[in-house]
Design a protein around this motif. Structure first.
Motif, PDB file in Angstrom:
ATOM      1  N   ILE A  59       0.836  -1.203   0.000  1.00 48.80           N
ATOM      2  CA  ILE A  59       0.000   0.000   0.000  1.00 48.80           C
ATOM      3  C   ILE A  59       0.876   1.260   0.000  1.00 48.80           C
ATOM      4  CG2 ILE A  59      -1.659   1.341   1.369  1.00 48.80           C
ATOM      5  CD1 ILE A  59      -2.843  -1.369   2.311  1.00 48.80           C
ATOM      6  N   LEU A  60       1.923   1.220   0.845  1.00 53.80           N
ATOM      7  CA  LEU A  60       2.847   2.353   0.916  1.00 53.80           C
ATOM      8  C   LEU A  60       3.529   2.572  -0.436  1.00 53.80           C
ATOM      9  CD1 LEU A  60       4.243   4.431   2.799  1.00 53.80           C
ATOM     10  CD2 LEU A  60       5.991   2.686   3.250  1.00 53.80           C
ATOM     11  N   GLY A  61       3.936   1.470  -1.078  1.00 50.37           N
ATOM     12  CA  GLY A  61       4.590   1.568  -2.387  1.00 50.37           C
ATOM     13  C   GLY A  61       3.676   2.218  -3.415  1.00 50.37           C
ATOM     14  N   GLY A  62       2.411   1.804  -3.437  1.00 45.54           N
ATOM     15  CA  GLY A  62       1.457   2.382  -4.384  1.00 45.54           C
ATOM     16  C   GLY A  62       1.232   3.858  -4.111  1.00 45.54           C
ATOM     17  N   ALA A  63       1.122   4.207  -2.821  1.00 48.91           N
ATOM     18  CA  ALA A  63       0.935   5.615  -2.448  1.00 48.91           C
ATOM     19  C   ALA A  63       2.126   6.439  -2.920  1.00 48.91           C
ATOM     20  CB  ALA A  63       0.754   5.744  -0.935  1.00 48.91           C
ATOM     21  N   CYS A  64       3.340   5.899  -2.732  1.00 47.48           N
ATOM     22  CA  CYS A  64       4.552   6.630  -3.142  1.00 47.48           C
ATOM     23  C   CYS A  64       4.602   6.811  -4.662  1.00 47.48           C
ATOM     24  CB  CYS A  64       5.821   5.902  -2.685  1.00 47.48           C
ATOM     25  SG  CYS A  64       6.183   6.101  -0.941  1.00 47.48           S
ATOM     26  N   ILE A  65       4.142   5.809  -5.421  1.00 50.78           N
ATOM     27  CA  ILE A  65       4.166   5.926  -6.888  1.00 50.78           C
ATOM     28  C   ILE A  65       3.257   7.081  -7.331  1.00 50.78           C
ATOM     29  CG2 ILE A  65       3.507   4.803  -9.061  1.00 50.78           C
ATOM     30  CD1 ILE A  65       4.409   2.142  -7.808  1.00 50.78           C
ATOM     31  N   THR A  66       2.044   7.133  -6.741  1.00 53.18           N
ATOM     32  CA  THR A  66       1.132   8.222  -7.100  1.00 53.18           C
ATOM     33  C   THR A  66       1.668   9.570  -6.604  1.00 53.18           C
ATOM     34  OG1 THR A  66      -0.774   6.745  -7.113  1.00 53.18           O
ATOM     35  CG2 THR A  66      -1.239   9.077  -6.853  1.00 53.18           C
ATOM     36  N   LEU A  67       2.208   9.566  -5.371  1.00 53.64           N
ATOM     37  CA  LEU A  67       2.773  10.790  -4.805  1.00 53.64           C
ATOM     38  C   LEU A  67       3.891  11.361  -5.684  1.00 53.64           C
ATOM     39  CD1 LEU A  67       3.000  12.784  -2.423  1.00 53.64           C
ATOM     40  CD2 LEU A  67       4.559  11.162  -1.328  1.00 53.64           C
ATOM     41  N   GLN A  68       4.701  10.444  -6.246  1.00 57.25           N
ATOM     42  CA  GLN A  68       5.799  10.841  -7.117  1.00 57.25           C
ATOM     43  C   GLN A  68       5.267  11.644  -8.313  1.00 57.25           C
ATOM     44  OE1 GLN A  68       7.801   7.368  -8.626  1.00 57.25           O
ATOM     45  NE2 GLN A  68       9.803   8.262  -8.248  1.00 57.25           N
ATOM     46  N   GLY A  69       4.179  11.171  -8.904  1.00 61.53           N
ATOM     47  CA  GLY A  69       3.587  11.865 -10.048  1.00 61.53           C
ATOM     48  C   GLY A  69       3.093  13.255  -9.657  1.00 61.53           C
ATOM     49  N   ILE A  70       2.466  13.333  -8.463  1.00 62.51           N
ATOM     50  CA  ILE A  70       1.931  14.621  -8.007  1.00 62.51           C
ATOM     51  C   ILE A  70       3.068  15.589  -7.679  1.00 62.51           C
ATOM     52  CG2 ILE A  70       0.542  15.745  -6.228  1.00 62.51           C
ATOM     53  CD1 ILE A  70      -1.074  13.160  -5.984  1.00 62.51           C
ATOM     54  N   ALA A  71       4.097  15.079  -6.997  1.00 62.86           N
ATOM     55  CA  ALA A  71       5.239  15.937  -6.634  1.00 62.86           C
ATOM     56  C   ALA A  71       5.927  16.439  -7.908  1.00 62.86           C
ATOM     57  CB  ALA A  71       6.225  15.167  -5.758  1.00 62.86           C
ATOM     58  N   ASN A  72       6.123  15.556  -8.883  1.00 65.97           N
ATOM     59  CA  ASN A  72       6.751  15.984 -10.136  1.00 65.97           C
ATOM     60  C   ASN A  72       5.921  17.049 -10.840  1.00 65.97           C
ATOM     61  OD1 ASN A  72       9.073  14.408 -10.040  1.00 65.97           O
ATOM     62  ND2 ASN A  72       8.078  12.651 -10.995  1.00 65.97           N
ATOM     63  N   THR A  73       4.589  16.916 -10.760  1.00 66.11           N
ATOM     64  CA  THR A  73       3.716  17.903 -11.393  1.00 66.11           C
ATOM     65  C   THR A  73       3.834  19.254 -10.685  1.00 66.11           C
ATOM     66  OG1 THR A  73       2.188  16.119 -11.937  1.00 66.11           O
ATOM     67  CG2 THR A  73       1.335  18.355 -12.129  1.00 66.11           C
ATOM     68  N   PHE A 112      14.398  17.159  -2.184  1.00 60.83           N
ATOM     69  CA  PHE A 112      14.186  15.880  -1.504  1.00 60.83           C
ATOM     70  C   PHE A 112      13.170  14.992  -2.213  1.00 60.83           C
ATOM     71  CE2 PHE A 112      15.738  18.904   1.595  1.00 60.83           C
ATOM     72  CZ  PHE A 112      16.811  18.194   2.124  1.00 60.83           C
ATOM     73  N   SER A 113      12.625  15.491  -3.338  1.00 60.03           N
ATOM     74  CA  SER A 113      11.569  14.715  -4.017  1.00 60.03           C
ATOM     75  C   SER A 113      12.097  13.374  -4.537  1.00 60.03           C
ATOM     76  CB  SER A 113      10.980  15.534  -5.154  1.00 60.03           C
ATOM     77  OG  SER A 113      12.001  15.810  -6.094  1.00 60.03           O
ATOM     78  N   GLY A 114      13.399  13.319  -4.817  1.00 60.74           N
ATOM     79  CA  GLY A 114      13.987  12.068  -5.299  1.00 60.74           C
ATOM     80  C   GLY A 114      13.868  10.938  -4.291  1.00 60.74           C
ATOM     81  N   LEU A 115      13.708  11.319  -3.011  1.00 65.82           N
ATOM     82  CA  LEU A 115      13.565  10.299  -1.963  1.00 65.82           C
ATOM     83  C   LEU A 115      12.293   9.477  -2.141  1.00 65.82           C
ATOM     84  CD1 LEU A 115      14.680  12.304   1.188  1.00 65.82           C
ATOM     85  CD2 LEU A 115      15.856  10.367   0.114  1.00 65.82           C
ATOM     86  N   ILE A 116      11.274  10.072  -2.786  1.00 69.57           N
ATOM     87  CA  ILE A 116      10.023   9.327  -2.976  1.00 69.57           C
ATOM     88  C   ILE A 116      10.296   8.090  -3.828  1.00 69.57           C
ATOM     89  CG2 ILE A 116       7.631   9.443  -3.758  1.00 69.57           C
ATOM     90  CD1 ILE A 116       7.850  12.526  -3.568  1.00 69.57           C
ATOM     91  N   GLY A 117      11.103   8.262  -4.874  1.00 69.29           N
ATOM     92  CA  GLY A 117      11.436   7.135  -5.745  1.00 69.29           C
ATOM     93  C   GLY A 117      12.159   6.036  -4.991  1.00 69.29           C
ATOM     94  N   VAL A 118      13.068   6.453  -4.095  1.00 71.92           N
ATOM     95  CA  VAL A 118      13.777   5.472  -3.273  1.00 71.92           C
ATOM     96  C   VAL A 118      12.790   4.764  -2.338  1.00 71.92           C
ATOM     97  CG1 VAL A 118      15.583   5.207  -1.520  1.00 71.92           C
ATOM     98  CG2 VAL A 118      15.946   6.736  -3.451  1.00 71.92           C
ATOM     99  N   GLY A 119      11.813   5.531  -1.824  1.00 72.33           N
ATOM    100  CA  GLY A 119      10.751   4.952  -0.994  1.00 72.33           C
ATOM    101  C   GLY A 119       9.951   3.909  -1.753  1.00 72.33           C
ATOM    102  N   VAL A 120       9.695   4.168  -3.036  1.00 69.69           N
ATOM    103  CA  VAL A 120       8.966   3.206  -3.874  1.00 69.69           C
ATOM    104  C   VAL A 120       9.744   1.885  -3.921  1.00 69.69           C
ATOM    105  CG1 VAL A 120       8.228   2.653  -6.230  1.00 69.69           C
ATOM    106  CG2 VAL A 120       7.846   4.949  -5.333  1.00 69.69           C
ATOM    107  N   VAL A 121      11.032   1.974  -4.216  1.00 71.82           N
ATOM    108  CA  VAL A 121      11.843   0.754  -4.343  1.00 71.82           C
ATOM    109  C   VAL A 121      11.875  -0.019  -3.028  1.00 71.82           C
ATOM    110  CG1 VAL A 121      14.152  -0.148  -4.836  1.00 71.82           C
ATOM    111  CG2 VAL A 121      13.255   1.767  -6.161  1.00 71.82           C
ATOM    112  N   MET A 122      12.107   0.704  -1.919  1.00 72.45           N
ATOM    113  CA  MET A 122      12.182   0.030  -0.611  1.00 72.45           C
ATOM    114  C   MET A 122      10.873  -0.674  -0.280  1.00 72.45           C
ATOM    115  SD  MET A 122      14.137   2.642   1.892  1.00 72.45           S
ATOM    116  CE  MET A 122      15.922   2.690   1.983  1.00 72.45           C
ATOM    117  N   SER A 123       9.753   0.024  -0.493  1.00 67.19           N
ATOM    118  CA  SER A 123       8.452  -0.573  -0.166  1.00 67.19           C
ATOM    119  C   SER A 123       8.188  -1.803  -1.023  1.00 67.19           C
ATOM    120  CB  SER A 123       7.320   0.429  -0.405  1.00 67.19           C
ATOM    121  OG  SER A 123       7.604   1.646   0.199  1.00 67.19           O
TER     122      SER A 123
END
Lengths: 141, 154
Positions: free
Chosen positions: A8-22, B69-80
Motif C-alpha cells: 500500500i505504501l509503495g502504491g501511495a509513493c508511486i502516485t505521490l511521485q507523479g503529483i510531486a513531479n507535477t 528531496f523529491s527524489g527520496l520518494i522514488g527510493v521509498g517506492v523501491v524500498m516498499s
C-alpha cells in the motif's frame, strides 16, 4: 500483514511521485523536474548501494545492453505523467496508465517478446482489461 | 485527449521498463539496479531537456528547498516494493500496489492536494475506481496458469 502495508505504501509513493513531479514542474519546468528528482534519487540510491556493498556492479556485464538501458525511458515516462496529470487529473492518468501497463504486458507475453515465455491470452485477462476500460467510462461520466 | 495518449504512452513504457529492470535485477540486485535506472533516467532527462531548452534547463527561478528531496520518494517506492515482494507473492503484491495507486489518486484529486486542481468527488468516480480495481484482480488472478516470474512483476 506487513507485506500488504508495504505494498500500500509503495502504491501511495508511486502516485505521490507523479503529483510531486507535477508540482515541481509548475515551478521550474517539466524537464527540470525530471532532471532534478532523478539526480537526487540517484545520489541516495548510490549511497545505499555503497552501504550494502557495491561489488555487484560487475554483474552488469552479464546483462544484454538493451535491458540495461531501461532506465532512460523514465525521462519520457515522467514527462508524459506530468503532462497527463495537468490535462486530465491524477485519477484518470493513473487509471489509463495501468490499463496500458497491464495491456502491454499481456501483448508482450502473448508474443513472447524480450525472452518472456510465450503464452496465449486468457479470457480472464481480456475480461480484466474490459472491466478497467468500463471503469474509466464510469470515472469520466 | 492528449492527456489520455500521454498516459497510455507512459503505461506502455513502464511495462517494458519493468521487464528490462527485472532482468538487470536478477543479476545485479536491487540497489545496483536502482542506481543504474535513476542514473540513466537523470542523464536522459538532462540530455533531452538541454536539447529542447538549452541553458534554460538550469534556470530554476521558483526553486523551493523541498524540491531537492523529491527524489527520496522514488527510493521509498523501491524500498516498499522490495519489502512487499519479500512477504507476498509478486502477483498479489503488484495487485495491491496498483489498487493503492488508484485509490490514493482519487483521494488526492478530491482533496486538490499540492496545488492540484481539485476534482470534486462523486459516487460515480468511486464506482469507476472500484470497477478498475476489480479488473486488476480479475486480470491478475483469473485462470490458474503458471506465469513466468519476470512478467509477474511487470
Amino acid at each position: 500483514m506487513k507485506g500488504i502495508l508495504f505494498a500500500i505504501l509503495g502504491g501511495a509513493c508511486i502516485t505521490l511521485q507523479g503529483i510531486a513531479n507535477t508540482r515541481i514542474s509548475g515551478s521550474i519546468g517539466t524537464w527540470q523536474a525530471a532532471t532534478l528528482t532523478q539526480f537526487t534519487g540517484f545520489i541516495v540510491a548510490l549511497i545505499i548501494l555503497m552501504c550494502v556493498g557495491a561489488g555487484k556492479w560487475r554483474e552488469f556485464q552479464q546483462v544484454k545492453p538493451l535491458y540495461l538501458a531501461g532506465g532512460s525511458f523514465a525521462a519520457i515516462i515522467i514527462f508524459s505523467n506530468v503532462t497527463a496529470i495537468q490535462q486530465i487529473g491524477v485519477t484518470l492518468m493513473v487509471s489509463m496508465l495501468l490499463i496500458a501497463q497491464l495491456g502491454m504486458t499481456v501483448i508482450m507475453e502473448t508474443n513472447g517478446f524480450f525472452g518472456l515465455k510465450k503464452q496465449k491470452i486468457s479470457g480472464a485477462q481480456l475480461i480484466g482489461i474490459g472491466m478497467m476500460i468500463s471503469g474509466v467510462f464510469l470515472l469520466k461520466g | 485527449m492528449t492527456g489520455i495518449l500521454f498516459s497510455l504512452m507512459a503505461g506502455s513504457l513502464v511495462s517494458i521498463q519493468a521487464i528490462f529492470n527485472s532482468k538487470v535485477n536478477e543479476r545485479a540486485g536491487t540497489w545496483a539496479t536502482t542506481t543504474l535506472v535513476l542514473g540513466l533516467g537523470f542523464l536522459a532527462s538532462l540530455t533531452i531537456g538541454f536539447i529542447l531548452e538549452g541553458k534554460q534547463l538550469f534556470a530554476w527561478q521558483e526553486m523551493q528547498p523541498w524540491f531537492w528531496f523529491s527524489g527520496l520518494i522514488g527510493v521509498g517506492v523501491v524500498m516498499s516494493l522490495v519489502q512487499a515482494m519479500k512477504r507476498l507473492s509478486p502477483t498479489i503484491a503488484i495487485a495491491i500496489v496498483m489498487t493503492s495507486e488508484v485509490l490514493f489518486a482519487l483521494l488526492w484529486d478530491s482533496l486538490g492536494w499540492m496545488g492540484l486542481e481539485q476534482v470534486p468527488f462523486t459516487i460515480n468516480k468511486l464506482l469507476g475506481v472500484l470497477v478498475i480495481i476489480g479488473g486488476i484482480f480479475v486480470l491478475k488472478f483469473g485462470g490458474k496458469r503458471e506465469r513466468q516470474k519476470v512478467s509477474e512483476a511487470a
